[in-house]
Each structure stands twice: as structure tokens, then as C-alpha cells.
Design an enzyme around this catalytic site. Structure first.
Site, PDB file in Angstrom:
ATOM      1  N   SER A 157       0.861  -1.802  -0.051  1.00 36.22           N
ATOM      2  CA  SER A 157      -0.386  -0.562   0.194  1.00 36.22           C
ATOM      3  C   SER A 157       0.639   0.975   0.197  1.00 36.22           C
ATOM      4  O   SER A 157       1.934   1.041   0.158  1.00 36.22           O
ATOM      5  CB  SER A 157      -0.737  -0.116   1.583  1.00 36.22           C
ATOM      6  OG  SER A 157      -1.637   1.849   1.168  1.00 36.22           O
ATOM      7  N   TYR A 170      -2.438  -1.167  10.031  1.00 34.08           N
ATOM      8  CA  TYR A 170      -2.157  -1.269   8.394  1.00 34.08           C
ATOM      9  C   TYR A 170      -1.140  -0.831   8.141  1.00 34.08           C
ATOM     10  O   TYR A 170      -0.041  -1.826   7.218  1.00 34.08           O
ATOM     11  CB  TYR A 170      -3.265  -0.217   8.040  1.00 34.08           C
ATOM     12  CG  TYR A 170      -3.293  -1.070   6.015  1.00 34.08           C
ATOM     13  CD1 TYR A 170      -4.567  -2.207   6.073  1.00 34.08           C
ATOM     14  CD2 TYR A 170      -3.015  -0.597   5.748  1.00 34.08           C
ATOM     15  CE1 TYR A 170      -3.800  -2.388   4.811  1.00 34.08           C
ATOM     16  CE2 TYR A 170      -3.716  -0.951   4.430  1.00 34.08           C
ATOM     17  CZ  TYR A 170      -4.113  -1.368   3.706  1.00 34.08           C
ATOM     18  OH  TYR A 170      -4.133  -1.420   2.510  1.00 34.08           O
TER      19      TYR A 170
END
Length: 263
Positions: A157, A170
Site C-alpha cells: 500500500s 495497517y
């Protein structure tokens, strides 16, 4: 007619087997469809979305690319189930897999700060995003075909480069994926298997949209030089390129694909 058929050029991934985790929806689904359009046979991993996975398999089988597809339910955080995923791939297509794409991932849509992140939430995110990627990469390192066409593509990401509040678990889980992928590329020296990470930015999927207000989505649009958030079809072609012979010289890289949202 037979002569015309024999002269038809083969698709770039013809005859190769690709395992895509988290393939039933979102970016994973689009990646699976794109790899099938390039001629790959697909092993579609899912954990709970069996109906969506079956629909995707049927769509691939009925497409014009002559690709085949099977679905395999497996929790990627469980080593025995990951082994089963690879076993089913070899059994279905009678060959070692060629391509692994680790698209399975989770995010807490409440975006808690570190002070408010529970241990259970932290563990869940790391179990899927990091441990799951590790287990799949470990299996792939031992079982992907050698001698050409072997590709490991992890999905990370761009949030790793932005570090926004509320994304500690995350972002940390994906930063670990980036580091692991870079090291894996070096450890696979001599196998001709490449390992790269693709790091999308804001993309119009359930994972991105759930839990965000209209203003937050608008902020992501305004923060992107191209004036929009990404779509799954923006991500899949990069994965297809890395999976093909044309992408062989790209190895050990983390490629951010986000329209300029993170540079």
C-alpha cells in the site's frame, strides 16, 4: 481453419498457472480477470466470499481467452490451509504454479489511533496482511516453477509512504511486506523467480470506501494530481506486466501506483 488457428499468436501467460489470494473482490478480482485475459489459468483463493469466487471462476471460464479457473477456500494465516492452496493448484493443473499474487488483506474501517488500537485488532491485521503474505511467499519460494516465468507479486500500500493517523497497524503490516519482498528477491537468486511488491494508493474498493465520509473521499481526490482516486483496472495491468516475460528485469522493487497521491 486449422492453419489459421495454428498461426494465432499465444497470449503472454498462456499455459501458466497463477494463484491470486483475496481474489473474490476488489483489486484481487480485477487482477485475476486481467491475468486470465493474458492467458493464465487461475487459482482463486477466498476465505468467506464463496458465491463471488464462483461467479468469478465462471466468468473466466466463459471468457474468450480459454483460461481455466478453480476456487480454493483457504485462510492465508493458517500454514496448513496455505499448503492446501498450493496442493490444489498443482492437482488441478498438473504443474507447479508459476505466479503468486498476494492480494488478501484487511483494514479496520474505524481507523483507530495507536492509543485506541486493541491487541486483537493489531493481531488480526498482521495475521492476514503480514503472516498471510509470509506463508504464501514461503510456499511459493519452494514450489513455484524454476527456469522461467516464476513470479511473486505481493500487494502492499502507498499508505506506507504517507503515514496518516489511524493507519498504524495497517501501514506497519504493509511496511513489513515491502521489506520481506525485497529480501525474498535476493534469497531467490539462481531460481529465475522474481519478487516485487505493488503498492496501490486510494482505490475505489470496499476496503477503501467503507468507513470513510464523503469529505474524506473528496480529500483523497483533491490530493491526487490526476484528480481522481484509482480504480481496480488501474492496478491490474501493472501486475500483468510484472507477471509476464516483459517484466523479468524488474526484481526486488516496491512500485507505488497511486496517480501521484504519494511520491
Amino acid at each position: 481453419m486449422e492453419e489459421e488457428a495454428s498461426n494465432t499468436p499465444k497470449l503472454p501467460l498462456h499455459g501458466r498457472v497463477a494463484i491470486v489470494t483475496g481474489a473474490s473482490r476488489g483489486i484481487g478480482r480485477e487482477i485475476a480477470l486481467h491475468l486470465a485475459s493474458l492467458g493464465a489459468n487461475l487459482v482463486l483463493n477466498y476465505n468467506s466470499s464463496s458465491t463471488q469466487a464462483d461467479l468469478l471462476a465462471n466468468e473466466i471460464i466463459n471468457s474468450s481467452s480459454d483460461s481455466q479457473a478453480i476456487t480454493v477456500q483457504a485462510d492465508v494465516s493458517d500454514p496448513l490451509q496455505v499448503k492446501k492452496l498450493f496442493d490444489e493448484a498443482e492437482k488441478a493443473f498438473n504443474t507447479n504454479p508459476h505466479i503468486l499474487v498476494t492480494s488478501a488483506g484487511v483494514l479496520n474501517p474505524q481507523f483507530p489511533t495507536i492509543a485506541n488500537t486493541t491487541v486483537e485488532d493489531w493481531d488480526t491485521i498482521f495475521n492476514i496482511n503480514t503472516r498471510g503474505t509470509f506463508l504464501c511467499c514461503q510456499e511459493a519460494a519452494n514450489r513455484l516453477t524454476r527456469g522461467g516465468g516464476g513470479r511473486i507479486i505481493t500487494v502492499s500500500s502507498s499508505v506506507v509512504g504517507r503515514n496518516p493517523p489511524g493507519f498504524a497497524a495497517y501501514a506497519a503490516s504493509k511496511a513489513a511486506v515491502d521489506t520481506m519482498t525485497r529480501i525474498l528477491a535476493k534469497e531467490l537468486k539462481g531460481t529465475t523467480i522474481t519478487a516485487n511488491s505493488v503498492a496501490p494508493g486510494p482505490t475505489a474498493t470496499d476496503m477503501f470506501l467503507v468507513g470513510r465520509s464523503e469529505e474524506e473521499v473528496k480529500g483523497a481526490v483533491e490530493g491526487t494530481p490526476l484528480g481522481r482516486i484509482g480504480e481496480t483496472k488501474d492496478i491490474a495491468p501493472l501486475v500483468g506486466f510484472l507477471a509476464s516475460d516483459a517484466g523479468e528485469w524488474i526484481n526486488g522493487q516496491v512500485i507505488r501506483i497511486n496517480g501521484g497521491f504519494v511520491v
